[in-house]
Design an enzyme around this catalytic site. Structure first.
Site, short mmCIF file in Angstrom:
data_model
loop_
_atom_site.label_atom_id
_atom_site.label_comp_id
_atom_site.label_asym_id
_atom_site.label_seq_id
_atom_site.Cartn_x
_atom_site.Cartn_y
_atom_site.Cartn_z
NE ARG A 99 43.98 54.02 34.88
CZ ARG A 99 43.00 53.69 34.04
NH1 ARG A 99 41.84 53.32 34.52
NH2 ARG A 99 43.20 53.70 32.74
CE1 TYR A 113 38.55 44.72 46.00
CE2 TYR A 113 39.61 44.10 43.95
CZ TYR A 113 39.35 45.04 44.91
OH TYR A 113 39.85 46.31 44.79
CG HIS A 140 37.21 41.33 40.86
ND1 HIS A 140 38.30 40.55 40.53
CD2 HIS A 140 37.45 42.55 40.32
CE1 HIS A 140 39.16 41.27 39.83
NE2 HIS A 140 38.67 42.49 39.70
NE ARG A 183 44.71 46.68 40.21
CZ ARG A 183 44.94 47.91 39.77
NH1 ARG A 183 45.86 48.64 40.38
NH2 ARG A 183 44.26 48.41 38.76
CG HIS A 192 43.70 42.10 33.42
ND1 HIS A 192 42.42 41.59 33.45
CD2 HIS A 192 43.78 42.96 34.46
CE1 HIS A 192 41.76 42.11 34.46
NE2 HIS A 192 42.55 42.95 35.10
#
Length: 693
Positions: A409, A472, A596, A379, A439
């Site tokens: 997403r 985060y 996170h 991201r 990821h």
């Protein structure tokens, strides 16, 4: 209960995933009702809840409804039929939405008025407002609004996912002599949902805002000349927004672009509408969207609170500003490379600044001795300093390889833009492996130093997104450890080439070795406990759903292992059940920052194995994603993570929620004569003290 817990589960041993996620959203909603938080932060938590609930319906509820539509038999480990889960979701979500608007209307808006911030709704419009509203309507709204009458020539329109619309009941004849009873007025997305009124229309020192819906309602008759509107009601439909890509696509980017266009018009899963809308119109809309009363949500306020303003410039209504620090070892060095040659550096965001990661890439982009940069991007928007540094590096002739996960997403479109930017600059862009999301969070920099090549590595638990790094909590490790660098190099080779699974020296990686290694470590703790030795496991992740790991933790608990789980959102493990999990505690920290970090701790008979990772303990992370899990070997850094990242959170008695055996999350309260302790605030205060020193 038997000491041999099988990997099959039922509702007695496995909490439903969707209901657990909804409980997390309710914990976020509870922050909006917490008077300890500043007022505007409470409003922000309300908006976050609204956004979270949108995604919950778009993805999780939509998935359940799709399974029912297709009559798929996909029994979850809890063994509860999807029909019952959807019914329970509806019950809990309706209660939460009612609480959400109660907090907004009865607490937050009245308190904002005490600070001179007022929101004007239709019934609040005063005579002094009308001239300005009239001019605004005819100049800014009417030219871009397209009212749609509903008749045989104008069937019910296709309405975009989560768009604001109005259903209008009408009397009279139109220009062609037709009797029109109903019309739809879509609110253009280009228009703000709340408009600030000029200061001269407000009492001195106050800020007044009027809802777009109030302005349109006030002049709705002007949208239907010669006719009379007898009813005006806002509504919003939420649709399935998940993307489905075939495994055999020829070009992932092109296939993804095609899917993105369909996301806006997926199957309807929820209808939000004005609380005072008549039953006949409710029924009509439900029929148009093929929904039932179970999916109807009556709301007492704006149907989309995510676009409600909260950026008012009143410092006392905000959290006290905190500026992340640069670790002392990096503050006075000309080059980060010089520091990393001698020692590893740990960054704990947002308490430590994300700037060193950006600076490392900027240095690498300019340094003539740097030959290559490889990085995963999950991201990172096109305006990201990270992306700009990679673009500069490629233009400067470095061998830049970017592994971009296009399917992150709701960031898919942004990631496609990033990929195009990097390709135009000359970087090699790879989209990972079809069927497996990339990821892992990794940077590898290859630098010539004399006659040798040295590799610099960054491994993280969170995304390469500077904005997220301010909100985060995440860990990042900067190192030149040869074995770790070699492992990272091999993972990049897996992602860009074809070949067998890489054999790694220190890292574990999904979908290959991570799951088995976690099971091994849990089993080792179990064996230590059975031998009467000290055994402890502390796991901090965002979610725990994987059935085999849950079974292994149950076995460990029965053997006497003390297991502490710090789970932000979903937890399918049921703790504190006699004979099953009485040695397991589960807590969730919800506060100023979004938790996170992923940290795994195993006592290991005193040797203390500690890992940070990009992976949660979910099936998708362990079997359907490329994930990295890296050891923390430096004693000083290990001690810091155990204290700050684990034990610190286990001491929180103010922002921690504890999961009970009956599925209920209970907010922990300080005991009598016990001081309040907030883990996140402790880490903020720690950094403030370091700056002063």
């Amino acid at each position: 209960m038997s000491n041999q817990i099988k990997n099959t589960h039922n509702s007695k041993t496995y909490i439903n995933r969707e209901l657990s996620l909804l409980e997390f959203h309710k914990r976020v909603l509870a922050q909006a009702n917490d008077s300890d938080h500043p007022l505007l932060e409470r409003l922000n938590f309300l908006k976050i809840f609204s956004s979270n609930l949108d995604e919950f319906f778009e993805i999780r509820v939509a998935g359940l409804m799709k399974q029912l539509d297709l009559k798929l038999d996909t029994t979850a480990p809890d063994s509860i039929p999807n029909e019952l889960i959807l019914q329970e979701i509806s019950n809990k979500a309706h209660q939460a939405v009612e609480e959400q608007y109660k907090i907004l209307n009865q607490i937050l808006l009245p308190e904002l008025q005490n600070y001179g911030i007022r929101f004007i709704q239709f019934n609040d419009i005063l005579e002094r407002h009308k001239d300005w509203i009239k001019e605004y309507f005819f100049k800014q709204i009417q030219p871009v609004v397209t009212p749609i009458s509903l008749d045989p020539a104008h069937p019910f329109p296709r309405l975009v996912n989560k768009s604001l619309n109005f259903i209008v009941s009408i009397e009279g004849k139109d220009a062609f002599g037709r009797h029109i009873d109903l019309a739809i007025v879509p609110a253009p997305r280009s228009l703000p949902r709340v408009v600030r009124l000029p200061d001269e229309l407000c009492p001195a020192g106050e800020q007044h805002y009027i809802l777009l819906s109030a302005i349109i309602q006030h002049y709705v008759n002007d949208l239907f000349p010669g006719m009379t509107a007898t009813g005006f009601y806002q509504f919003r439909v939420t649709r399935n927004a998940d993307l489905t890509l075939a495994a055999d696509v020829d070009d992932l980017a092109i296939a993804l672009k095609d899917e993105l266009s369909s996301r806006r018009f997926g199957r309807a899963v929820r209808l939000e509408i004005d609380h005072n809308c008549p039953e006949n119109l409710n029924h009509y809309l439900l029929e148009q969207f093929n929904l039932t009363q179970q999916e109807l949500y009556r709301v007492r306020g704006p149907v989309n609170l995510t676009r409600f303003p909260s950026n008012f410039d009143i410092d006392v209504l905000r959290f006290k500003p905190f500026h992340p620090i640069i670790p002392k070892v990096l503050r006075h060095q000309n080059q980060i490379f010089d520091v990393l040659k001698n020692e590893d550096v740990l960054l704990h965001h947002p308490f430590d600044s994300f700037q060193p990661v950006i600076s490392l890439l900027r240095e690498a982009a300019k340094d003539p001795n740097v030959l290559a940069i490889k990085q995963t991007l999950y991201r990172s928007g096109p305006d990201s300093e990270i992306v700009q540094a990679l673009v500069e590096a490629a233009r400067n002739g470095k061998e830049v390889t970017a592994i971009i996960e296009l399917r992150a997403r709701f960031d898919e479109e942004s990631n496609i833009i990033v990929a195009n930017l990097l390709q135009e600059a000359g970087a090699v862009v790879v989209y990972g492996i079809v069927g497996y999301k990339t990821h892992a969070k990794m940077i590898l920099i290859v630098r010539r130093e004399g006659e040798n090549l040295r590799r610099y590595v960054h491994l993280g638990t969170g995304n390469y997104h500077a904005g997220n790094a301010k909100m985060y909590t995440d860990y990042g490790l900067l190192t030149t450890d040869n074995d770790i660098a070699e492992d990272v190099h091999k993972i990049f080779q897996e992602l860009t080439g074809m070949g067998r699974m890489a054999k790694l020296k220190k890292l574990f990686h999904a979908p290959f070795t991570l799951h088995d290694q976690l099971l091994n470590y849990i089993e080792q703790e179990t064996q230590f406990a059975l031998l009467g030795q000290t055994a402890r496991i502390i796991i901090k992740v965002n979610a725990l759903t994987e059935p085999q790991l849950i079974s292994a933790l149950y076995r460990a608990s029965q053997a006497g292992v003390k297991v502490d789980l710090i789970i932000r959102s979903i937890c399918c493990l049921r703790p504190q059940v006699e004979g099953l999990s009485e040695n397991i505690t589960v807590r969730s920290i919800v506060g100023r920052y979004l938790e996170h970090t992923r940290v795994y701790y195993f006592h290991h008979n005193g040797e203390e194995k500690l890992y940070c990772a990009s992976a949660d303990w979910m099936g998708r992370n362990l079997f359907s994603r490329v994930e990295s899990c890296f050891p923390i070997e430096n004693k000083k850094i290990k001690k810091r993570i155990i204290q700050d990242g684990l034990l610190n959170y286990l001491q929180d008695n103010t922002r921690a929620w504890e999961l009970r055996a009956n599925d209920q999350w209970v907010l922990i309260q300080p005991k009598e004569n016990e001081e309040r302790f907030i883990a996140q605030q402790y880490l903020v205060d720690q950094r403030v003290t370091k700056i002063k020193l």
